[in-house]
Design an enzyme around this catalytic site. Structure first.
Site, PDB file in Angstrom:
ATOM      1  CG  HIS A  63      -1.710  -1.119   1.316  1.00 56.16           C
ATOM      2  ND1 HIS A  63      -1.597  -2.088   2.422  1.00 56.16           N
ATOM      3  CD2 HIS A  63      -2.920  -1.305   0.788  1.00 56.16           C
ATOM      4  CE1 HIS A  63      -2.845  -2.984   2.404  1.00 56.16           C
ATOM      5  NE2 HIS A  63      -3.516  -2.609   1.345  1.00 56.16           N
ATOM      6  CD  GLN A  67      -9.094  -4.806  -7.069  1.00 60.11           C
ATOM      7  OE1 GLN A  67      -9.742  -5.203  -6.171  1.00 60.11           O
ATOM      8  NE2 GLN A  67      -7.904  -4.100  -6.630  1.00 60.11           N
ATOM      9  CB  SER A 113      -4.194  -7.317   4.548  1.00 61.60           C
ATOM     10  OG  SER A 113      -3.819  -5.916   4.127  1.00 61.60           O
TER      11      SER A 113
END
Ligand code: PAF
Length: 284
Positions: A37, A153, A186
């Site tokens: 991120h 995605q 994550s």
């Protein structure tokens, strides 16, 4: 760094920034930040006058029985890391402010969602495309930045933005990995010590078939068989969800490799479902 949770206030801030002639970058996230991120935020910081990060665990992209309730969160730590990365606005909306109780509008790109994660997570990409279009409508950013770990995605969002003429550049950034090759996620915190030790095998297998392809193997079935055998030996605790060779833009299966081809895998290791990918014949 400003922290905003009301969508209208966030939208007003974004409109004011654009009206002032500033370039803006949005990094959509579900929080629990790791270096992956942060690398997106740093890229945004270098390429735009204003950086917005959204932190929203989007319920509509989780199917029944998936890990929505267990999804890791630590908003205060995330806020500190975002501030250190130079983010201007951290947007943390409440579920009920994103989706009205009678929300009825969905964005779908079904052709690109038939395979890979779309096959095993039937509502996932409808939820992703819908929330990303909501976020793009709120922020109206010059660009939005996504990681290539979720290649499907990214392909879906690029197609959606093109088809709907949304005036935002979609930027895909390389996968960030641990020193031993495990892609950051994550969900890696779900891994036990023994599972963690096997997890780098995911990327090693992808590199193994990339080398076979470079050496001249062009038959997709032969390459996927080799990858399956590699995982049986090196990731014995893994349960393969999918392991496929795909056209990288159409996300449709290929039989013979004629150019850059996406090798994409999802493997369950204990409680974690890990995904990874590699572009084969990338430099041909
Ligand atoms: O990649 C993610 O974290 C999510 O799918 C996204 C793009 C933030 C949408 O909820």
């Amino acid at each position: 760094m400003k922290r905003l949770s009301d969508p209208k206030t966030f939208q007003a801030q974004a409109m004011a920034d654009r009206a002032a002639g500033l370039t803006t970058a949005l990094v959509p996230t579900m929080g629990f930040f790791h270096e992956g991120h942060l690398s997106l935020m740093r890229w945004a910081r270098e390429h735009a006058d204003r950086v917005y990060v959204s932190l929203f665990v989007n319920p509509t992209q989780f199917g029944p029985g998936e890990d929505l309730d267990a999804y890791p969160t630590d908003q205060e730590r995330d806020a500190r890391l975002a501030e250190e990365a130079g983010v201007d606005v951290l947007f943390t909306p409440r579920h009920e402010d994103v989706y009205a109780a009678d929300h009825a509008t969905w964005v779908q790109v079904p052709e690109l969602a038939q395979h890979l994660c779309g096959a095993s997570r039937p509502v996932h990409f409808r939820g992703v495309a819908t929330v990303v279009s909501i976020l793009l409508n709120l922020a109206q950013p010059t660009c939005a930045v996504f990681g290539q770990k979720d290649w499907q995605q990214l392909a879906i969002i690029q197609r959606m933005v093109r088809d709907l003429h949304i005036p935002t550049d979609i930027v895909g950034r390389p996968i960030v990995r641990e020193a031993d090759g495990l892609a950051l996620s994550s969900r890696n915190i779900y891994l036990s010590e023994a599972e963690r030790a096997q997890a780098p095998g995911l990327q090693q297998g992808l590199k193994h078939i990339a080398a076979l392809a470079l050496a001249g193997e062009r038959d997709a079935a032969t390459l996927t068989k080799a990858l399956r055998a590699f995982y049986a030996e090196h990731v014995p605790g893994g349960e393969i969800d999918y392991l496929d060779l795909m056209d990288p833009l159409a996300i449709s299966p290929v039989q013979n490799l004629t150019g850059p081809t996406l090798a994409a895998v999802a493997v369950r290791l204990g409680k974690a479902r890990l995904i990874d990918n590699l572009l084969l014949l990338d430099r041909e």
